[in-house]
Design a protein around this motif. Structure first.
Motif, mmCIF file in Angstrom:
data_model
loop_
_atom_site.group_PDB
_atom_site.id
_atom_site.type_symbol
_atom_site.label_atom_id
_atom_site.label_comp_id
_atom_site.label_asym_id
_atom_site.label_seq_id
_atom_site.Cartn_x
_atom_site.Cartn_y
_atom_site.Cartn_z
ATOM 1 N N LYS A 72 -23.207 51.496 19.882
ATOM 2 C CA LYS A 72 -23.096 51.026 18.497
ATOM 3 C C LYS A 72 -24.240 51.642 17.712
ATOM 4 O O LYS A 72 -25.400 51.555 18.124
ATOM 5 N N ARG A 73 -23.914 52.269 16.597
ATOM 6 C CA ARG A 73 -24.940 52.864 15.745
ATOM 7 C C ARG A 73 -25.400 51.837 14.715
ATOM 8 O O ARG A 73 -24.588 51.199 14.057
ATOM 9 N N ILE A 74 -26.712 51.697 14.609
ATOM 10 C CA ILE A 74 -27.320 50.886 13.560
ATOM 11 C C ILE A 74 -28.449 51.732 12.986
ATOM 12 O O ILE A 74 -29.376 52.099 13.721
ATOM 13 N N LYS A 75 -28.325 52.056 11.710
ATOM 14 C CA LYS A 75 -29.247 52.988 11.049
ATOM 15 C C LYS A 75 -29.237 54.296 11.850
ATOM 16 O O LYS A 75 -28.178 54.834 12.116
ATOM 17 N N GLN A 76 -30.416 54.771 12.276
ATOM 18 C CA GLN A 76 -30.457 56.024 13.028
ATOM 19 C C GLN A 76 -30.489 55.806 14.538
ATOM 20 O O GLN A 76 -30.629 56.749 15.304
ATOM 21 N N TRP A 77 -30.331 54.581 14.981
ATOM 22 C CA TRP A 77 -30.462 54.250 16.399
ATOM 23 C C TRP A 77 -29.105 53.999 17.043
ATOM 24 O O TRP A 77 -28.170 53.553 16.388
ATOM 25 N N THR A 78 -29.046 54.229 18.346
ATOM 26 C CA THR A 78 -27.852 53.884 19.111
ATOM 27 C C THR A 78 -28.209 52.763 20.065
ATOM 28 O O THR A 78 -29.228 52.829 20.760
ATOM 29 N N PHE A 79 -27.377 51.731 20.075
ATOM 30 C CA PHE A 79 -27.570 50.559 20.925
ATOM 31 C C PHE A 79 -26.429 50.516 21.938
ATOM 32 O O PHE A 79 -25.299 50.872 21.616
ATOM 33 N N TYR A 80 -26.736 50.060 23.144
ATOM 34 C CA TYR A 80 -25.728 50.018 24.207
ATOM 35 C C TYR A 80 -25.635 48.628 24.806
ATOM 36 O O TYR A 80 -26.651 47.965 25.012
ATOM 37 N N ARG A 81 -24.391 48.235 25.100
ATOM 38 C CA ARG A 81 -24.186 46.983 25.831
ATOM 39 C C ARG A 81 -23.071 47.206 26.842
ATOM 40 O O ARG A 81 -22.249 48.108 26.703
ATOM 41 N N ARG A 82 -23.088 46.387 27.871
ATOM 42 C CA ARG A 82 -22.066 46.474 28.909
ATOM 43 C C ARG A 82 -20.705 46.081 28.346
ATOM 44 O O ARG A 82 -20.617 45.199 27.509
ATOM 45 N N ASP A 83 -19.665 46.716 28.846
ATOM 46 C CA ASP A 83 -18.300 46.312 28.513
ATOM 47 C C ASP A 83 -17.832 45.437 29.672
ATOM 48 O O ASP A 83 -17.343 45.933 30.692
ATOM 49 N N GLU A 84 -18.041 44.149 29.532
ATOM 50 C CA GLU A 84 -17.765 43.207 30.619
ATOM 51 C C GLU A 84 -16.292 43.209 31.028
ATOM 52 O O GLU A 84 -15.967 43.085 32.206
ATOM 53 N N ALA A 85 -15.397 43.357 30.063
ATOM 54 C CA ALA A 85 -13.966 43.377 30.378
ATOM 55 C C ALA A 85 -13.625 44.595 31.231
ATOM 56 O O ALA A 85 -12.867 44.493 32.204
ATOM 57 N N ALA A 86 -14.180 45.742 30.878
ATOM 58 C CA ALA A 86 -13.923 46.968 31.650
ATOM 59 C C ALA A 86 -14.513 46.861 33.052
ATOM 60 O O ALA A 86 -13.893 47.296 34.027
ATOM 61 N N LEU A 87 -15.703 46.284 33.152
ATOM 62 C CA LEU A 87 -16.327 46.118 34.468
ATOM 63 C C LEU A 87 -15.518 45.153 35.339
ATOM 64 O O LEU A 87 -15.330 45.397 36.539
ATOM 65 N N ALA A 88 -15.004 44.082 34.749
ATOM 66 C CA ALA A 88 -14.182 43.123 35.500
ATOM 67 C C ALA A 88 -12.877 43.780 35.946
ATOM 68 O O ALA A 88 -12.420 43.574 37.081
ATOM 69 N N ALA A 89 -12.283 44.588 35.074
ATOM 70 C CA ALA A 89 -11.041 45.282 35.430
ATOM 71 C C ALA A 89 -11.275 46.277 36.557
ATOM 72 O O ALA A 89 -10.455 46.395 37.480
ATOM 73 N N LEU A 90 -12.392 46.984 36.504
ATOM 74 C CA LEU A 90 -12.729 47.929 37.567
ATOM 75 C C LEU A 90 -12.928 47.191 38.885
ATOM 76 O O LEU A 90 -12.416 47.622 39.925
ATOM 77 N N LYS A 91 -13.633 46.079 38.841
ATOM 78 C CA LYS A 91 -13.854 45.282 40.047
ATOM 79 C C LYS A 91 -12.527 44.792 40.627
ATOM 80 O O LYS A 91 -12.299 44.849 41.845
ATOM 81 N N ALA A 92 -11.621 44.340 39.776
ATOM 82 C CA ALA A 92 -10.317 43.870 40.232
ATOM 83 C C ALA A 92 -9.501 45.008 40.846
ATOM 84 O O ALA A 92 -8.859 44.836 41.887
ATOM 85 N N LYS A 93 -9.563 46.174 40.220
ATOM 86 C CA LYS A 93 -8.822 47.329 40.734
ATOM 87 C C LYS A 93 -9.367 47.756 42.095
ATOM 88 O O LYS A 93 -8.580 48.062 42.993
ATOM 89 N N ILE A 94 -10.675 47.743 42.243
ATOM 90 C CA ILE A 94 -11.269 48.089 43.540
ATOM 91 C C ILE A 94 -10.848 47.068 44.596
ATOM 92 O O ILE A 94 -10.496 47.432 45.718
ATOM 93 N N SER A 95 -10.852 45.796 44.245
ATOM 94 C CA SER A 95 -10.437 44.745 45.183
ATOM 95 C C SER A 95 -8.994 44.917 45.623
ATOM 96 O O SER A 95 -8.654 44.682 46.777
#
Length: 98
Positions: A72-95
């Motif tokens: 996410k861009r705010i002013k001149q900076w880029t901020f990052y956060r985990r995509d929990e839904a994508a991580l949960a989907a990946l975990k489910a697919k691996i399982s």
């Protein structure tokens, strides 16, 4: 899924994902952007990881392309956060595959 495995194959990227799981516990308050809602500023991530901005940028590009973090861009900076839904989907697919 191949991109996700590539992203998770690096210790530094795994560390970033771990820190982003609880950003308030691992990073100081930010002037711009909320640690939880907006994510962690790339400057803080690079500093904590002990890498240059270009090196962090490459790690974050890989994590973003794998869909594991959201930038996410705010002013001149880029901020990052985990995509929990994508991580949960990946975990489910691996399982399912096991």
């Amino acid at each position: 899924m191949r991109d996700a495995f590539h992203a998770l194959s690096n210790d530094k990227r795994l560390q970033i994902l771990e820190w982003l799981k609880d950003p308030v516990a691992h990073f100081p308050p930010q002037v711009d952007g909320d640690l939880v809602q907006d994510g962690v500023c790339a400057v803080f991530l690079a500093d904590k990881l002990g890498v240059s901005a270009p090196t962090l940028s490459e790690h974050m590009r890989i994590l973003t392309e794998a869909g594991l973090v959201t930038p996410k861009r705010i002013k001149q900076w880029t901020f990052y956060r985990r995509d929990e839904a994508a991580l949960a989907a990946l975990k489910a697919k691996i399982s399912q595959e096991l």
